[in-house]
Scaffold this motif. Structure first.
Motif, PDB file in Angstrom:
ATOM      1  N   ILE A   1      -5.312 -13.846 -11.519  1.00 47.32           N
ATOM      2  CA  ILE A   1      -5.077 -14.052 -10.163  1.00 47.32           C
ATOM      3  C   ILE A   1      -6.369 -13.768  -9.083  1.00 47.32           C
ATOM      4  CG2 ILE A   1      -3.965 -12.869  -8.220  1.00 47.32           C
ATOM      5  CD1 ILE A   1      -1.655 -12.307 -10.040  1.00 47.32           C
ATOM      6  N   ILE A   2      -7.225 -12.874  -9.595  1.00 46.44           N
ATOM      7  CA  ILE A   2      -8.474 -12.853  -8.969  1.00 46.44           C
ATOM      8  C   ILE A   2      -9.257 -13.981  -9.242  1.00 46.44           C
ATOM      9  CG2 ILE A   2     -10.713 -11.634  -9.248  1.00 46.44           C
ATOM     10  CD1 ILE A   2      -9.142  -8.918  -9.621  1.00 46.44           C
ATOM     11  N   SER A   3      -9.452 -14.583 -10.322  1.00 45.24           N
ATOM     12  CA  SER A   3     -10.028 -15.731 -10.580  1.00 45.24           C
ATOM     13  C   SER A   3      -9.673 -16.921  -9.971  1.00 45.24           C
ATOM     14  CB  SER A   3      -9.928 -16.163 -12.059  1.00 45.24           C
ATOM     15  OG  SER A   3     -10.634 -15.284 -12.892  1.00 45.24           O
ATOM     16  N   ILE A   4      -8.348 -17.107  -9.669  1.00 44.61           N
ATOM     17  CA  ILE A   4      -7.698 -18.281  -8.977  1.00 44.61           C
ATOM     18  C   ILE A   4      -8.064 -18.037  -7.187  1.00 44.61           C
ATOM     19  CG2 ILE A   4      -5.475 -19.266  -7.885  1.00 44.61           C
ATOM     20  CD1 ILE A   4      -4.417 -18.835 -11.173  1.00 44.61           C
ATOM     21  N   LEU A   5      -7.717 -16.942  -6.843  1.00 47.37           N
ATOM     22  CA  LEU A   5      -8.081 -16.609  -5.491  1.00 47.37           C
ATOM     23  C   LEU A   5      -9.464 -16.702  -5.167  1.00 47.37           C
ATOM     24  CD1 LEU A   5      -5.453 -14.047  -4.766  1.00 47.37           C
ATOM     25  CD2 LEU A   5      -5.126 -16.213  -4.310  1.00 47.37           C
ATOM     26  N   CYS A   6     -10.231 -16.315  -6.104  1.00 45.91           N
ATOM     27  CA  CYS A   6     -11.759 -16.363  -5.644  1.00 45.91           C
ATOM     28  C   CYS A   6     -12.150 -18.099  -5.483  1.00 45.91           C
ATOM     29  CB  CYS A   6     -12.385 -16.172  -7.089  1.00 45.91           C
ATOM     30  SG  CYS A   6     -14.351 -16.165  -6.505  1.00 45.91           S
ATOM     31  N   ASP A   7     -11.512 -18.955  -6.467  1.00 49.88           N
ATOM     32  CA  ASP A   7     -11.590 -20.380  -6.225  1.00 49.88           C
ATOM     33  C   ASP A   7     -10.786 -21.174  -5.205  1.00 49.88           C
ATOM     34  OD1 ASP A   7     -13.503 -20.280  -8.245  1.00 49.88           O
ATOM     35  OD2 ASP A   7     -11.869 -20.783  -9.709  1.00 49.88           O
ATOM     36  N   GLN A   8      -9.544 -20.380  -4.860  1.00 55.31           N
ATOM     37  CA  GLN A   8      -8.497 -21.285  -4.217  1.00 55.31           C
ATOM     38  C   GLN A   8      -7.985 -20.096  -3.048  1.00 55.31           C
ATOM     39  OE1 GLN A   8      -5.435 -23.231  -6.486  1.00 55.31           O
ATOM     40  NE2 GLN A   8      -7.079 -23.629  -7.941  1.00 55.31           N
ATOM     41  N   SER A   9      -8.789 -19.740  -2.298  1.00 56.12           N
ATOM     42  CA  SER A   9      -8.414 -18.677  -1.195  1.00 56.12           C
ATOM     43  C   SER A   9      -7.259 -19.235  -0.254  1.00 56.12           C
ATOM     44  CB  SER A   9      -9.681 -18.186  -0.433  1.00 56.12           C
ATOM     45  OG  SER A   9      -9.407 -17.093   0.211  1.00 56.12           O
ATOM     46  N   GLY A  10      -6.290 -18.438   0.081  1.00 58.78           N
ATOM     47  CA  GLY A  10      -5.494 -18.925   0.777  1.00 58.78           C
ATOM     48  C   GLY A  10      -4.202 -19.534   0.320  1.00 58.78           C
ATOM     49  N   THR A  11      -4.135 -19.224  -1.067  1.00 59.97           N
ATOM     50  CA  THR A  11      -3.157 -19.785  -1.996  1.00 59.97           C
ATOM     51  C   THR A  11      -1.823 -19.029  -1.833  1.00 59.97           C
ATOM     52  OG1 THR A  11      -4.583 -20.366  -3.715  1.00 59.97           O
ATOM     53  CG2 THR A  11      -2.304 -19.962  -4.486  1.00 59.97           C
ATOM     54  N   THR A  12      -0.726 -19.793  -1.775  1.00 57.48           N
ATOM     55  CA  THR A  12       0.801 -19.238  -1.561  1.00 57.48           C
ATOM     56  C   THR A  12       1.011 -18.627  -2.796  1.00 57.48           C
ATOM     57  OG1 THR A  12       1.826 -21.154  -2.141  1.00 57.48           O
ATOM     58  CG2 THR A  12       1.291 -20.978   0.262  1.00 57.48           C
TER      59      THR A  12
ATOM     60  N   TYR B   1       3.851 -16.139   2.140  1.00 55.25           N
ATOM     61  CA  TYR B   1       2.408 -15.550   2.506  1.00 55.25           C
ATOM     62  C   TYR B   1       1.254 -16.139   1.956  1.00 55.25           C
ATOM     63  CZ  TYR B   1       5.296 -11.516   3.589  1.00 55.25           C
ATOM     64  OH  TYR B   1       6.258 -10.614   4.063  1.00 55.25           O
ATOM     65  N   TYR B   2       0.142 -16.259   2.637  1.00 57.54           N
ATOM     66  CA  TYR B   2      -1.231 -16.834   2.074  1.00 57.54           C
ATOM     67  C   TYR B   2      -1.810 -15.694   1.384  1.00 57.54           C
ATOM     68  CZ  TYR B   2      -0.229 -20.908   4.778  1.00 57.54           C
ATOM     69  OH  TYR B   2       0.275 -22.098   5.294  1.00 57.54           O
ATOM     70  N   LEU B   3      -2.375 -15.656   0.332  1.00 57.90           N
ATOM     71  CA  LEU B   3      -3.102 -14.622  -0.585  1.00 57.90           C
ATOM     72  C   LEU B   3      -4.820 -14.965  -0.538  1.00 57.90           C
ATOM     73  CD1 LEU B   3      -0.580 -14.854  -3.692  1.00 57.90           C
ATOM     74  CD2 LEU B   3      -0.568 -13.249  -1.373  1.00 57.90           C
ATOM     75  N   TYR B   4      -5.062 -13.687  -0.243  1.00 54.52           N
ATOM     76  CA  TYR B   4      -6.627 -13.589  -0.133  1.00 54.52           C
ATOM     77  C   TYR B   4      -7.352 -12.460  -0.988  1.00 54.52           C
ATOM     78  CZ  TYR B   4      -5.923 -16.860   3.716  1.00 54.52           C
ATOM     79  OH  TYR B   4      -5.416 -17.697   4.578  1.00 54.52           O
ATOM     80  N   LEU B   5      -8.599 -12.478  -1.639  1.00 51.59           N
ATOM     81  CA  LEU B   5      -9.171 -11.503  -2.132  1.00 51.59           C
ATOM     82  C   LEU B   5      -9.629 -10.558  -0.712  1.00 51.59           C
ATOM     83  CD1 LEU B   5     -11.350 -12.643  -5.171  1.00 51.59           C
ATOM     84  CD2 LEU B   5      -9.019 -11.541  -5.217  1.00 51.59           C
ATOM     85  N   THR B   6      -9.803  -9.140  -1.019  1.00 49.32           N
ATOM     86  CA  THR B   6     -10.077  -8.319  -0.088  1.00 49.32           C
ATOM     87  C   THR B   6     -11.785  -8.056  -0.610  1.00 49.32           C
ATOM     88  OG1 THR B   6      -9.634  -6.315  -1.423  1.00 49.32           O
ATOM     89  CG2 THR B   6      -8.098  -7.116   0.175  1.00 49.32           C
ATOM     90  N   GLU B   7     -12.410  -7.699   0.199  1.00 51.82           N
ATOM     91  CA  GLU B   7     -13.770  -7.397  -0.004  1.00 51.82           C
ATOM     92  C   GLU B   7     -13.858  -6.580  -1.538  1.00 51.82           C
ATOM     93  OE1 GLU B   7     -17.730  -7.758  -0.137  1.00 51.82           O
ATOM     94  OE2 GLU B   7     -16.625  -8.549   1.501  1.00 51.82           O
ATOM     95  N   LYS B   8     -12.974  -5.688  -1.569  1.00 49.51           N
ATOM     96  CA  LYS B   8     -12.916  -4.789  -2.884  1.00 49.51           C
ATOM     97  C   LYS B   8     -12.491  -5.864  -4.109  1.00 49.51           C
ATOM     98  CE  LYS B   8     -10.603  -1.027  -5.188  1.00 49.51           C
ATOM     99  NZ  LYS B   8      -9.580   0.156  -4.904  1.00 49.51           N
TER     100      LYS B   8
END
Length: 139
Positions: A38-49, A89-96
């Motif tokens: 999930i981290i890998s995908i959200l890093c490349d595709q921020s705002g994924t549902t 919801y749209y999903l984003y990585l936080t700073e952490k």
């Protein structure tokens, strides 16, 4: 027929061994292999549902919702409501989450190199191609 040489058995056996190995490698960072995906995908595709994420990691939406809730509690992911669809919801990585990705990426890279150390570069490429071909097959 030797049942231990059936492709499904070999892939499953390899998946279990690799999952256990990656789980041990990621444990010090409080990240599971599924969370890493999930981290890998959200890093490349921020705002994924959540729906898009479920499709990307090939998990049902209920499982993904639980995984995301856990990652939100850990402070790795944040959700923002989709104004066009209030159930989404749209999903984003936080700073952490971004920091964990930077910290864990070298560990994952080293683990990948360790797992494939008995294969030549060409064999790794061939294996990637064959596994993607198997995955893309409708069955």
């Amino acid at each position: 027929m030797d049942l231990h040489n059936l492709i499904g058995f070999l892939i499953h056996r390899t998946d279990v061994k690799m999952t256990n190995y990656f789980t041990k490698r990621l444990k010090p960072y409080d990240v599971t292999p599924e969370q890493w995906s999930i981290i890998s995908i959200l890093c490349d595709q921020s705002g994924t549902t959540q729906k898009e994420l479920a499709e990307a990691i090939d998990k049902d939406q209920t499982t993904v919702v639980r995984m995301i809730q856990s990652m939100v509690r850990k402070g790795l992911v944040k959700k923002t409501i989709n104004v066009q669809d209030k159930r989404s919801y749209y999903l984003y990585l936080t700073e952490k989450g971004t920091q964990i990705k930077k910290t864990v990426l070298p560990v994952v890279t080293e683990a990948h190199q360790s797992v494939t150390s008995n294969l030549s570069k060409e064999e790794v490429q061939q294996l990637q191609s064959l596994l993607n071909k198997l995955y893309a097959t409708d069955y």
